[in-house]
Design a protein around this motif. Structure first.
Motif, PDB file in Angstrom:
ATOM      1  N   ALA A  62       0.836  -1.210   0.000  1.00  0.00           N
ATOM      2  CA  ALA A  62       0.000   0.000   0.000  1.00  0.00           C
ATOM      3  C   ALA A  62       0.868   1.255   0.000  1.00  0.00           C
ATOM      4  CB  ALA A  62      -0.942  -0.009   1.213  1.00  0.00           C
ATOM      5  N   GLU A  63       1.949   1.214   0.784  1.00  0.00           N
ATOM      6  CA  GLU A  63       2.832   2.384   0.880  1.00  0.00           C
ATOM      7  C   GLU A  63       3.545   2.635  -0.458  1.00  0.00           C
ATOM      8  OE1 GLU A  63       3.202   4.572   3.148  1.00  0.00           O
ATOM      9  OE2 GLU A  63       5.080   5.561   2.574  1.00  0.00           O
ATOM     10  N   ALA A  64       4.000   1.570  -1.124  1.00  0.00           N
ATOM     11  CA  ALA A  64       4.667   1.720  -2.427  1.00  0.00           C
ATOM     12  C   ALA A  64       3.688   2.282  -3.458  1.00  0.00           C
ATOM     13  CB  ALA A  64       5.225   0.373  -2.891  1.00  0.00           C
ATOM     14  N   ARG A 105      12.653  -1.725  -6.087  1.00  0.00           N
ATOM     15  CA  ARG A 105      13.809  -1.725  -5.196  1.00  0.00           C
ATOM     16  C   ARG A 105      13.394  -1.410  -3.758  1.00  0.00           C
ATOM     17  NH1 ARG A 105      19.561  -1.291  -5.272  1.00  0.00           N
ATOM     18  NH2 ARG A 105      20.062  -1.726  -3.097  1.00  0.00           N
ATOM     19  N   TRP A 106      12.510  -0.443  -3.626  1.00  0.00           N
ATOM     20  CA  TRP A 106      12.066  -0.044  -2.290  1.00  0.00           C
ATOM     21  C   TRP A 106      11.330  -1.183  -1.592  1.00  0.00           C
ATOM     22  CZ3 TRP A 106       7.359   0.617   0.231  1.00  0.00           C
ATOM     23  CH2 TRP A 106       7.408   1.315   1.443  1.00  0.00           C
ATOM     24  N   VAL A 107      10.485  -1.874  -2.339  1.00  0.00           N
ATOM     25  CA  VAL A 107       9.686  -2.958  -1.748  1.00  0.00           C
ATOM     26  C   VAL A 107      10.590  -4.082  -1.227  1.00  0.00           C
ATOM     27  CG1 VAL A 107       8.027  -4.809  -2.228  1.00  0.00           C
ATOM     28  CG2 VAL A 107       7.550  -2.482  -3.016  1.00  0.00           C
ATOM     29  N   ILE A 108      11.588  -4.514  -1.986  1.00  0.00           N
ATOM     30  CA  ILE A 108      12.431  -5.615  -1.505  1.00  0.00           C
ATOM     31  C   ILE A 108      13.230  -5.190  -0.266  1.00  0.00           C
ATOM     32  CG2 ILE A 108      14.281  -5.169  -3.205  1.00  0.00           C
ATOM     33  CD1 ILE A 108      13.352  -8.559  -1.549  1.00  0.00           C
ATOM     34  N   GLU A 109      13.720  -3.947  -0.269  1.00  0.00           N
ATOM     35  CA  GLU A 109      14.473  -3.495   0.913  1.00  0.00           C
ATOM     36  C   GLU A 109      13.563  -3.434   2.146  1.00  0.00           C
ATOM     37  OE1 GLU A 109      17.582  -3.420   0.743  1.00  0.00           O
ATOM     38  OE2 GLU A 109      17.830  -3.367  -1.423  1.00  0.00           O
ATOM     39  N   GLU A 110      12.342  -2.996   1.936  1.00  0.00           N
ATOM     40  CA  GLU A 110      11.391  -2.873   3.046  1.00  0.00           C
ATOM     41  C   GLU A 110      10.967  -4.258   3.551  1.00  0.00           C
ATOM     42  OE1 GLU A 110      11.262   0.007   4.135  1.00  0.00           O
ATOM     43  OE2 GLU A 110       9.438   0.240   5.337  1.00  0.00           O
ATOM     44  N   VAL A 111      10.797  -5.212   2.647  1.00  0.00           N
ATOM     45  CA  VAL A 111      10.465  -6.581   3.051  1.00  0.00           C
ATOM     46  C   VAL A 111      11.572  -7.122   3.965  1.00  0.00           C
ATOM     47  CG1 VAL A 111      10.326  -8.975   2.219  1.00  0.00           C
ATOM     48  CG2 VAL A 111       8.974  -7.181   1.105  1.00  0.00           C
ATOM     49  N   LYS A 112      12.822  -6.923   3.563  1.00  0.00           N
ATOM     50  CA  LYS A 112      13.943  -7.406   4.365  1.00  0.00           C
ATOM     51  C   LYS A 112      14.000  -6.703   5.716  1.00  0.00           C
ATOM     52  CE  LYS A 112      17.151  -8.957   0.794  1.00  0.00           C
ATOM     53  NZ  LYS A 112      17.638 -10.184   1.439  1.00  0.00           N
ATOM     54  N   ARG A 113      13.594  -5.449   5.749  1.00  0.00           N
ATOM     55  CA  ARG A 113      13.728  -4.634   6.958  1.00  0.00           C
ATOM     56  C   ARG A 113      12.629  -4.895   7.989  1.00  0.00           C
ATOM     57  NH1 ARG A 113      12.697   0.370   9.131  1.00  0.00           N
ATOM     58  NH2 ARG A 113      11.000   0.807   7.687  1.00  0.00           N
ATOM     59  N   THR A 114      11.392  -5.161   7.523  1.00  0.00           N
ATOM     60  CA  THR A 114      10.289  -5.160   8.496  1.00  0.00           C
ATOM     61  C   THR A 114       9.423  -6.418   8.564  1.00  0.00           C
ATOM     62  OG1 THR A 114       8.541  -4.233   7.076  1.00  0.00           O
ATOM     63  CG2 THR A 114      10.070  -2.667   8.063  1.00  0.00           C
ATOM     64  N   VAL A 115       9.525  -7.328   7.602  1.00  0.00           N
ATOM     65  CA  VAL A 115       8.593  -8.473   7.626  1.00  0.00           C
ATOM     66  C   VAL A 115       9.163  -9.599   8.499  1.00  0.00           C
ATOM     67  CG1 VAL A 115       7.363 -10.181   6.239  1.00  0.00           C
ATOM     68  CG2 VAL A 115       7.725  -7.876   5.334  1.00  0.00           C
ATOM     69  N   PRO A 116       8.374 -10.064   9.496  1.00  0.00           N
ATOM     70  CA  PRO A 116       8.897 -11.088  10.419  1.00  0.00           C
ATOM     71  C   PRO A 116       8.954 -12.478   9.782  1.00  0.00           C
ATOM     72  CG  PRO A 116       6.654 -10.510  11.038  1.00  0.00           C
ATOM     73  CD  PRO A 116       7.027  -9.614   9.886  1.00  0.00           C
TER      74      PRO A 116
ATOM     75  N   LEU B  76       8.195 -12.157  20.536  1.00  0.00           N
ATOM     76  CA  LEU B  76       9.633 -11.874  20.532  1.00  0.00           C
ATOM     77  C   LEU B  76      10.183 -12.267  19.162  1.00  0.00           C
ATOM     78  CD1 LEU B  76       9.236 -11.440  23.501  1.00  0.00           C
ATOM     79  CD2 LEU B  76      11.179 -12.935  23.960  1.00  0.00           C
ATOM     80  N   LEU B  77      10.707 -11.287  18.444  1.00  0.00           N
ATOM     81  CA  LEU B  77      11.108 -11.511  17.067  1.00  0.00           C
ATOM     82  C   LEU B  77      12.631 -11.585  16.954  1.00  0.00           C
ATOM     83  CD1 LEU B  77       8.775  -8.803  15.437  1.00  0.00           C
ATOM     84  CD2 LEU B  77       8.210 -11.173  15.997  1.00  0.00           C
ATOM     85  N   PRO B  78      13.174 -12.728  16.574  1.00  0.00           N
ATOM     86  CA  PRO B  78      14.614 -12.811  16.301  1.00  0.00           C
ATOM     87  C   PRO B  78      14.964 -11.913  15.111  1.00  0.00           C
ATOM     88  CG  PRO B  78      13.639 -15.010  16.469  1.00  0.00           C
ATOM     89  CD  PRO B  78      12.511 -14.021  16.405  1.00  0.00           C
ATOM     90  N   PRO B  79      16.254 -11.657  14.895  1.00  0.00           N
ATOM     91  CA  PRO B  79      16.647 -10.808  13.759  1.00  0.00           C
ATOM     92  C   PRO B  79      15.988 -11.285  12.466  1.00  0.00           C
ATOM     93  CG  PRO B  79      18.550 -11.289  15.117  1.00  0.00           C
ATOM     94  CD  PRO B  79      17.416 -12.103  15.678  1.00  0.00           C
ATOM     95  N   LEU B  80      15.362 -10.357  11.750  1.00  0.00           N
ATOM     96  CA  LEU B  80      14.578 -10.703  10.560  1.00  0.00           C
ATOM     97  C   LEU B  80      15.504 -11.146   9.437  1.00  0.00           C
ATOM     98  CD1 LEU B  80      12.089  -7.678  10.634  1.00  0.00           C
ATOM     99  CD2 LEU B  80      11.985  -9.838  11.885  1.00  0.00           C
ATOM    100  N   ALA B  81      15.041 -12.144   8.674  1.00  0.00           N
ATOM    101  CA  ALA B  81      15.907 -12.691   7.614  1.00  0.00           C
ATOM    102  C   ALA B  81      15.103 -13.060   6.371  1.00  0.00           C
ATOM    103  CB  ALA B  81      16.682 -13.899   8.134  1.00  0.00           C
ATOM    104  N   GLY B  82      14.032 -12.307   6.112  1.00  0.00           N
ATOM    105  CA  GLY B  82      13.239 -12.582   4.914  1.00  0.00           C
ATOM    106  C   GLY B  82      13.877 -11.980   3.671  1.00  0.00           C
ATOM    107  N   GLY B  83      13.245 -12.226   2.547  1.00  0.00           N
ATOM    108  CA  GLY B  83      13.714 -11.669   1.277  1.00  0.00           C
ATOM    109  C   GLY B  83      14.762 -12.545   0.620  1.00  0.00           C
TER     110      GLY B  83
END
Lengths: 150, 83
Positions: A62-64, A105-116, B76-83
Protein backbone atom coordinates in the motif's frame (compact mmCIF):
# COMPACT_ATOMS: atom_id res chain seq x y z
CA UNK A 1 -2.16 -13.54 0.75
CA UNK A 2 1.51 -12.65 0.34
CA UNK A 3 2.98 -15.77 1.96
CA UNK A 4 2.85 -19.11 0.24
CA UNK A 5 4.13 -22.63 0.76
CA UNK A 6 3.70 -23.35 -2.98
CA UNK A 7 6.31 -22.66 -5.65
CA UNK A 8 6.34 -19.03 -6.79
CA UNK A 9 5.97 -18.39 -10.51
CA UNK A 10 7.31 -14.89 -11.24
CA UNK A 11 6.12 -14.90 -14.86
CA UNK A 12 2.54 -15.56 -13.79
CA UNK A 13 2.80 -12.89 -11.14
CA UNK A 14 3.97 -10.41 -13.79
CA UNK A 15 1.23 -11.39 -16.24
CA UNK A 16 -1.39 -10.52 -13.63
CA UNK A 17 -0.02 -6.95 -13.49
CA UNK A 18 -0.25 -6.15 -17.22
CA UNK A 19 -2.61 -3.28 -18.08
CA UNK A 20 -2.95 -1.19 -21.22
CA UNK A 21 -1.58 1.91 -19.48
CA UNK A 22 1.41 0.16 -17.89
CA UNK A 23 4.42 0.41 -20.17
CA UNK A 24 6.96 -0.79 -17.60
CA UNK A 25 7.05 -3.95 -15.53
CA UNK A 26 10.05 -4.52 -13.26
CA UNK A 27 10.36 -7.94 -11.63
CA UNK A 28 12.72 -8.82 -8.79
CA UNK A 29 13.16 -12.53 -8.09
CA UNK A 30 15.16 -13.78 -5.13
CA UNK A 31 16.48 -17.33 -5.45
CA UNK A 32 17.97 -19.63 -2.82
CA UNK A 33 21.75 -19.31 -3.04
CA UNK A 34 24.14 -22.25 -2.59
CA UNK A 35 26.46 -20.40 -0.22
CA UNK A 36 26.35 -18.02 2.73
CA UNK A 37 29.28 -16.45 4.55
CA UNK A 38 31.69 -18.92 2.97
CA UNK A 39 29.63 -22.03 3.79
CA UNK A 40 27.96 -24.36 1.33
CA UNK A 41 24.17 -24.30 1.75
CA UNK A 42 22.17 -27.38 0.74
CA UNK A 43 18.66 -26.23 1.67
CA UNK A 44 16.85 -23.72 3.81
CA UNK A 45 13.66 -23.28 5.69
CA UNK A 46 11.64 -20.08 5.95
CA UNK A 47 9.24 -19.57 8.84
CA UNK A 48 7.17 -16.53 9.75
CA UNK A 49 4.96 -14.88 12.28
CA UNK A 50 2.30 -15.27 9.62
CA UNK A 51 -0.44 -12.82 10.67
CA UNK A 52 2.10 -10.05 11.27
CA UNK A 53 4.06 -10.87 8.11
CA UNK A 54 0.87 -10.67 6.03
CA UNK A 55 -0.03 -7.34 7.62
CA UNK A 56 3.48 -5.96 7.03
CA UNK A 57 3.45 -7.04 3.37
CA UNK A 58 0.07 -5.36 2.91
CA UNK A 59 1.43 -2.19 4.49
CA UNK A 60 4.51 -2.22 2.23
CA UNK A 61 2.46 -2.76 -0.94
CA UNK A 62 0.00 0.00 0.00
CA UNK A 63 2.83 2.38 0.88
CA UNK A 64 4.67 1.72 -2.43
CA UNK A 65 1.45 2.26 -4.39
CA UNK A 66 0.95 5.53 -2.52
CA UNK A 67 4.52 6.76 -3.16
CA UNK A 68 4.72 5.82 -6.84
CA UNK A 69 2.10 5.51 -9.61
CA UNK A 70 2.51 1.72 -9.78
CA UNK A 71 0.77 -1.53 -9.01
CA UNK A 72 2.72 -4.00 -6.86
CA UNK A 73 2.55 -7.79 -6.68
CA UNK A 74 4.50 -9.55 -3.93
CA UNK A 75 4.90 -13.19 -2.89
CA UNK A 76 7.23 -14.69 -0.28
CA UNK A 77 7.78 -18.40 0.10
CA UNK A 78 7.65 -20.32 3.40
CA UNK A 79 8.73 -23.86 4.22
CA UNK A 80 11.69 -25.91 2.98
CA UNK A 81 13.37 -24.72 -0.22
CA UNK A 82 16.05 -26.29 -2.38
CA UNK A 83 18.92 -24.37 -3.97
CA UNK A 84 17.71 -22.32 -6.92
CA UNK A 85 14.06 -22.19 -5.86
CA UNK A 86 12.31 -18.83 -5.80
CA UNK A 87 12.18 -17.36 -2.30
CA UNK A 88 10.56 -14.04 -3.11
CA UNK A 89 9.13 -12.29 -6.16
CA UNK A 90 8.11 -8.66 -6.58
CA UNK A 91 6.54 -7.03 -9.61
CA UNK A 92 6.23 -3.25 -9.92
CA UNK A 93 4.12 -2.17 -12.87
CA UNK A 94 3.77 1.44 -13.94
CA UNK A 95 3.53 3.78 -16.87
CA UNK A 96 7.29 4.23 -17.16
CA UNK A 97 10.50 2.51 -16.05
CA UNK A 98 11.59 5.13 -13.50
CA UNK A 99 8.78 4.58 -11.02
CA UNK A 100 8.73 0.83 -11.67
CA UNK A 101 12.45 0.36 -10.86
CA UNK A 102 12.31 2.68 -7.85
CA UNK A 103 9.21 1.06 -6.36
CA UNK A 104 10.50 -2.49 -6.92
CA UNK A 105 13.81 -1.73 -5.20
CA UNK A 106 12.07 -0.04 -2.29
CA UNK A 107 9.69 -2.96 -1.75
CA UNK A 108 12.43 -5.61 -1.50
CA UNK A 109 14.47 -3.49 0.91
CA UNK A 110 11.39 -2.87 3.05
CA UNK A 111 10.46 -6.58 3.05
CA UNK A 112 13.94 -7.41 4.37
CA UNK A 113 13.73 -4.63 6.96
CA UNK A 114 10.29 -5.16 8.50
CA UNK A 115 8.59 -8.47 7.63
CA UNK A 116 8.90 -11.09 10.42
CA UNK A 117 10.33 -14.00 8.46
CA UNK A 118 13.23 -16.22 9.56
CA UNK A 119 15.60 -18.44 7.68
CA UNK A 120 17.30 -21.60 8.88
CA UNK A 121 20.07 -22.89 6.65
CA UNK A 122 21.33 -26.46 6.37
CA UNK A 123 24.95 -26.80 5.28
CA UNK A 124 26.88 -29.45 3.37
CA UNK A 125 28.63 -30.49 6.61
CA UNK A 126 25.26 -31.37 8.19
CA UNK A 127 25.08 -28.40 10.56
CA UNK A 128 22.17 -25.98 10.76
CA UNK A 129 22.09 -22.28 11.62
CA UNK A 130 19.64 -19.42 11.93
CA UNK A 131 20.54 -16.63 9.55
CA UNK A 132 21.16 -13.46 11.52
CA UNK A 133 22.10 -10.46 9.39
CA UNK A 134 23.12 -8.62 12.57
CA UNK A 135 25.58 -11.28 13.77
CA UNK A 136 29.25 -11.47 12.85
CA UNK A 137 29.46 -14.33 10.32
CA UNK A 138 25.78 -13.88 9.47
CA UNK A 139 24.36 -16.88 11.31
CA UNK A 140 23.92 -18.46 14.75
CA UNK A 141 24.11 -22.27 15.19
CA UNK A 142 20.67 -23.83 15.66
CA UNK A 143 19.71 -26.29 18.37
CA UNK A 144 17.40 -29.23 17.93
CA UNK A 145 14.09 -28.25 16.36
CA UNK A 146 11.35 -29.09 18.84
CA UNK A 147 8.53 -29.11 16.30
CA UNK A 148 7.71 -28.16 12.74
CA UNK A 149 8.13 -24.48 11.92
CA UNK A 150 5.06 -22.43 11.15
CA UNK B 1 -2.85 -6.18 43.52
CA UNK B 2 -4.45 -7.07 40.22
CA UNK B 3 -2.42 -8.76 37.56
CA UNK B 4 -2.56 -8.99 33.80
CA UNK B 5 -2.18 -12.11 31.76
CA UNK B 6 -0.81 -12.21 28.27
CA UNK B 7 0.40 -14.69 25.71
CA UNK B 8 4.01 -14.67 24.59
CA UNK B 9 4.88 -16.00 21.13
CA UNK B 10 8.40 -17.17 20.36
CA UNK B 11 9.84 -17.69 16.91
CA UNK B 12 12.88 -19.16 15.23
CA UNK B 13 15.90 -19.35 17.46
CA UNK B 14 14.00 -18.02 20.49
CA UNK B 15 11.45 -20.85 20.22
CA UNK B 16 14.37 -23.28 20.22
CA UNK B 17 15.91 -21.64 23.29
CA UNK B 18 12.69 -21.86 25.32
CA UNK B 19 11.61 -25.20 23.83
CA UNK B 20 8.17 -23.80 23.03
CA UNK B 21 6.48 -21.45 20.59
CA UNK B 22 4.07 -19.98 23.10
CA UNK B 23 3.82 -19.43 26.83
CA UNK B 24 1.51 -17.58 29.21
CA UNK B 25 2.90 -14.74 31.31
CA UNK B 26 1.40 -13.07 34.36
CA UNK B 27 2.57 -9.56 35.23
CA UNK B 28 1.52 -6.77 37.54
CA UNK B 29 -1.07 -4.34 36.21
CA UNK B 30 0.61 -1.47 34.37
CA UNK B 31 3.52 -3.61 33.18
CA UNK B 32 5.34 -2.67 30.00
CA UNK B 33 7.06 -4.71 27.30
CA UNK B 34 10.35 -4.15 29.15
CA UNK B 35 8.82 -5.74 32.28
CA UNK B 36 7.69 -8.74 30.25
CA UNK B 37 11.13 -9.15 28.72
CA UNK B 38 12.70 -8.93 32.18
CA UNK B 39 10.41 -11.72 33.42
CA UNK B 40 11.26 -13.85 30.39
CA UNK B 41 14.99 -13.38 30.98
CA UNK B 42 14.52 -14.93 34.43
CA UNK B 43 13.07 -18.13 32.94
CA UNK B 44 15.29 -21.09 32.01
CA UNK B 45 17.26 -20.21 28.84
CA UNK B 46 16.01 -16.63 29.11
CA UNK B 47 19.54 -15.49 29.90
CA UNK B 48 20.48 -16.52 26.35
CA UNK B 49 18.22 -13.87 24.81
CA UNK B 50 20.23 -11.05 23.22
CA UNK B 51 20.44 -7.71 24.94
CA UNK B 52 18.55 -5.98 22.13
CA UNK B 53 15.16 -7.56 21.46
CA UNK B 54 12.67 -6.85 18.72
CA UNK B 55 9.13 -7.04 20.14
CA UNK B 56 5.64 -6.84 18.68
CA UNK B 57 2.35 -6.48 20.48
CA UNK B 58 -0.80 -7.50 18.64
CA UNK B 59 1.07 -7.68 15.30
CA UNK B 60 2.81 -4.29 15.56
CA UNK B 61 6.43 -3.58 16.46
CA UNK B 62 6.61 -1.64 19.71
CA UNK B 63 9.17 0.07 21.93
CA UNK B 64 10.14 -1.32 25.37
CA UNK B 65 8.04 1.30 27.17
CA UNK B 66 4.85 0.13 25.42
CA UNK B 67 2.18 -0.59 28.09
CA UNK B 68 0.61 -4.05 28.10
CA UNK B 69 -3.09 -4.83 28.45
CA UNK B 70 -4.80 -8.07 29.51
CA UNK B 71 -5.00 -10.53 26.63
CA UNK B 72 -2.24 -8.89 24.61
CA UNK B 73 -0.18 -11.09 22.30
CA UNK B 74 3.50 -10.28 22.81
CA UNK B 75 5.85 -11.67 20.17
CA UNK B 76 9.63 -11.87 20.53
CA UNK B 77 11.11 -11.51 17.07
CA UNK B 78 14.61 -12.81 16.30
CA UNK B 79 16.65 -10.81 13.76
CA UNK B 80 14.58 -10.70 10.56
CA UNK B 81 15.91 -12.69 7.61
CA UNK B 82 13.24 -12.58 4.91
CA UNK B 83 13.71 -11.67 1.28
Amino acid sequence: MYLTTDSIEPARLAERMVRAERGALVTFVGHVRDHHAGRQVVELEYSAYAPMAEAECARIVAEAERRWPVGIALEHRLGTLAIGEVAVAIVAAGGHRGEAFDACRWVIEEVKRTVPIWKRERYADGTVAWVDPTAPGGAIPAGQPHEAPR
Amino acid sequence: MTSLELRVLLFGRYAELFGTESLPLRLAQGATVADAVKALREQPAGNLLPRQLLCAVNLRQVAPDHPLAPGDELALLPPLAGG
